[in-house]
Enzyme design. Structure first.
Site, mmCIF file in Angstrom:
data_model
loop_
_atom_site.group_PDB
_atom_site.id
_atom_site.type_symbol
_atom_site.label_atom_id
_atom_site.label_comp_id
_atom_site.label_asym_id
_atom_site.label_seq_id
_atom_site.Cartn_x
_atom_site.Cartn_y
_atom_site.Cartn_z
ATOM 1 N NE ARG A 1 0.847 1.350 4.272
ATOM 2 C CZ ARG A 1 1.713 1.622 4.455
ATOM 3 N NH1 ARG A 1 2.811 2.126 3.367
ATOM 4 N NH2 ARG A 1 2.897 1.727 5.505
ATOM 5 C CD GLU B 1 2.238 7.267 6.960
ATOM 6 O OE1 GLU B 1 1.733 6.459 7.402
ATOM 7 O OE2 GLU B 1 2.349 7.998 5.958
ATOM 8 C CG ASP C 1 -2.089 2.719 12.086
ATOM 9 O OD1 ASP C 1 -1.271 3.369 12.937
ATOM 10 O OD2 ASP C 1 -1.814 1.832 11.481
ATOM 11 N N GLY D 1 11.163 -3.326 2.526
ATOM 12 C CA GLY D 1 11.779 -2.309 3.534
ATOM 13 C C GLY D 1 11.565 -0.970 2.760
ATOM 14 C CB SER E 1 2.440 -2.305 3.117
ATOM 15 O OG SER E 1 1.688 -2.715 4.405
ATOM 16 C CB SER E 2 7.324 -5.704 1.760
ATOM 17 O OG SER E 2 7.890 -5.184 2.795
ATOM 18 C CG ASP F 1 0.971 -0.812 7.240
ATOM 19 O OD1 ASP F 1 0.530 -0.067 6.745
ATOM 20 O OD2 ASP F 1 2.091 -1.069 7.320
ATOM 21 C CE1 TYR G 1 4.629 2.295 13.575
ATOM 22 C CE2 TYR G 1 4.412 0.833 15.119
ATOM 23 C CZ TYR G 1 3.911 1.461 14.121
ATOM 24 O OH TYR G 1 2.534 1.511 13.812
HETATM 25 C C1 GAF Z 1 3.904 1.152 9.644
HETATM 26 C C2 GAF Z 1 2.924 0.552 10.676
HETATM 27 F F1 GAF Z 1 2.852 -0.704 10.280
HETATM 28 C C3 GAF Z 1 1.351 0.996 10.525
HETATM 29 O O1 GAF Z 1 0.568 0.445 11.274
HETATM 30 C C4 GAF Z 1 1.584 2.604 10.612
HETATM 31 O O2 GAF Z 1 1.475 2.853 12.122
HETATM 32 C C5 GAF Z 1 2.537 3.040 9.867
HETATM 33 O O3 GAF Z 1 3.782 2.608 10.030
HETATM 34 C C6 GAF Z 1 2.891 4.642 10.113
HETATM 35 O O4 GAF Z 1 1.664 5.498 9.881
HETATM 36 O O5 GAF Z 1 3.775 0.950 8.354
#
Ligand code: GAF
Length: 395
Positions: A39, A45, A48, A139, A143-144, A190, A240
């Site tokens: 995606r 961003e 979620d 990477g 969203s791989s 994702d 993260y």
């Molecule tokens: C990564 C996470 F997997 C998603 O859930 C989201 O938080 C994103 O970072 C940032 O928007 O892709």
């Protein structure tokens, strides 16, 4: 030669995956084929996991899983390769049972497969053999991982003849797999878009209610350009989870269930009770949730100027308040914005590398790419992406 990288069609990738399967497992035929897309997030961003809104679209790049049942009913063999021409890497494990659950380990890529097999609760998973082939840049912040998880889940649905009760629970099981096996505490965006994407549409997802609204993105005069910085994005490190914790802490200080419930006025009222970093993180998320809703409304009425302005605000906020951009992504955005016909540009995905997404006049793609390429300090890869379909079972 075009500077834009051609994306292989799903049909072509499936053909390659089936041929690779026949080569890896002589005498067998891949009777089950499933695929799921990566995606690109247009805006929204790091919202979620704060119960906010996100606005991604599914990409034409997919992970394909092709295989069949194994004669050995409890043995699972999966081969993966970066391209059809590569030598495959093989992993072998057993079907999980209550007494012998699967556990994470090495090789790391196999955790995504094992995680989904272990989190597949709707039926016992019998032995199978399969190959994995993907056109989603690994990477690249597109969203791989989720495309791999959702492809595996979709494959298992056909293998077991049992479908998830609804699409939300399918996305949630894949998210659970990612939390438990690779150990990445991701949000739901994702997996959700990889399951639910629709051709010609971006999807506004409310990550609190899990409701979503399809918004058409079919104007042939507008293009979505994805520029891979080719700086590796690695989200399983500490950055993260740290960002998540700061958000939860800010919400707690403001006595809110999540940052979705908070306003900028709330944040100002509690500013003195927070350290600066927590304040900045929360300011990004609260602003980004509003920007995402405004951007979806702008797209609905074809107001690309406004959409682009919100993308730029999003990027600046991710760079300055959330601190997840990097020099290379900042460069890509800056150079894109220097070009006529560009509405907006921003980093996309978790950050720390990966891709930038740019919304622009379709007739200006070539010259924009030339301009970025001439100025970028690294080597970028460019894709023009149409909003594509979510997970599918194929022949
Ligand atoms: C990564 C996470 F997997 C998603 O859930 C989201 O938080 C994103 O970072 C940032 O928007 O892709």
């Amino acid at each position: 030669m075009s500077l834009i990288t051609e994306i292989p069609s799903v049909v072509e990738l499936v053909k390659q995956a089936k041929a690779a399967f026949a080569e890896c497992f002589p005498g067998n035929e891949a009777t089950i084929v499933a695929c799921a897309p990566g995606r690109v997030n247009l805006i929204g961003e790091h919202t979620d996991y704060n119960e906010g809104f996100v606005f991604p679209m599914a990409l034409p790049q997919v992970t394909v899983m092709a295989g069949c049942r194994n004669e050995d009913a409890s043995s699972i063999v999966v081969q993966t390769m970066a391209t059809a021409a590569d030598k495959p890497t093989c992993v072998n494990f057993h079907s999980p049972t209550a007494d012998t659950p699967l556990t994470p380990g090495k090789p790391l890529w196999a955790n995504y497969v094992k995680g989904v097999v272990q989190c597949f609760k709707i039926a016992p998973v019998p032995g199978f053999k399969a190959v994995l082939l993907s056109s989603v840049p690994i990477g690249g912040g597109v969203s791989s991982s989720a495309s791999l998880e959702v492809a595996v889940y979709t494959f298992l649905e056909v293998l077991t003849g049992s479908s998830a009760p609804d699409l939300n629970s399918k996305a949630l099981s894949c998210q659970e797999a990612e939390h438990k096996f690779p150990g990445m505490p991701c949000g739901i965006m994702d997996q959700f878009i990889s399951v639910m994407g629709k051709e010609g549409h971006a999807l506004l997802i409310d990550c609190r209610s899990m409701e979503s609204t399809l918004i058409p993105l079919t104007d042939i005069n507008v293009a979505v350009l994805i520029t891979n910085s080719n700086v590796r994005h690695e989200l399983t490190g500490s950055e993260y989870p740290e960002r998540r914790q700061s958000c939860f802490k800010a919400a707690e200080i403001m006595k809110k269930k999540s940052l979705r419930e908070a306003t900028l006025q709330d944040l100002t009222a509690f500013e003195a009770e927070m350290d600066k970093t927590t304040f900045w993180r929360a300011r990004h998320v609260i602003g980004e949730i509003k920007r995402t809703l405004d951007a979806a409304n702008a797209l609905k009425i074809g107001n690309y100027q406004l959409f682009g302005k919100l993308m730029v605000e999003s990027h600046n906020s991710l760079r300055d308040d959330y601190e997840v951009s990097c020099q290379e992504l900042d460069e890509l955005v800056e150079y894109a914005l220097e070009c006529p016909g560009v509405y907006g540009s921003r980093m996309t995905g978790g950050g720390f590398g990966g891709c930038a997404v740019t919304l622009l006049d379709a007739s200006k793609v070539e010259e924009t790419v030339l301009h970025i390429k001439s100025k970028y300090s690294g080597t970028a890869t460019f894709y023009v992406a149409q909003p594509s379909s979510g997970a599918q079972v194929l022949k």
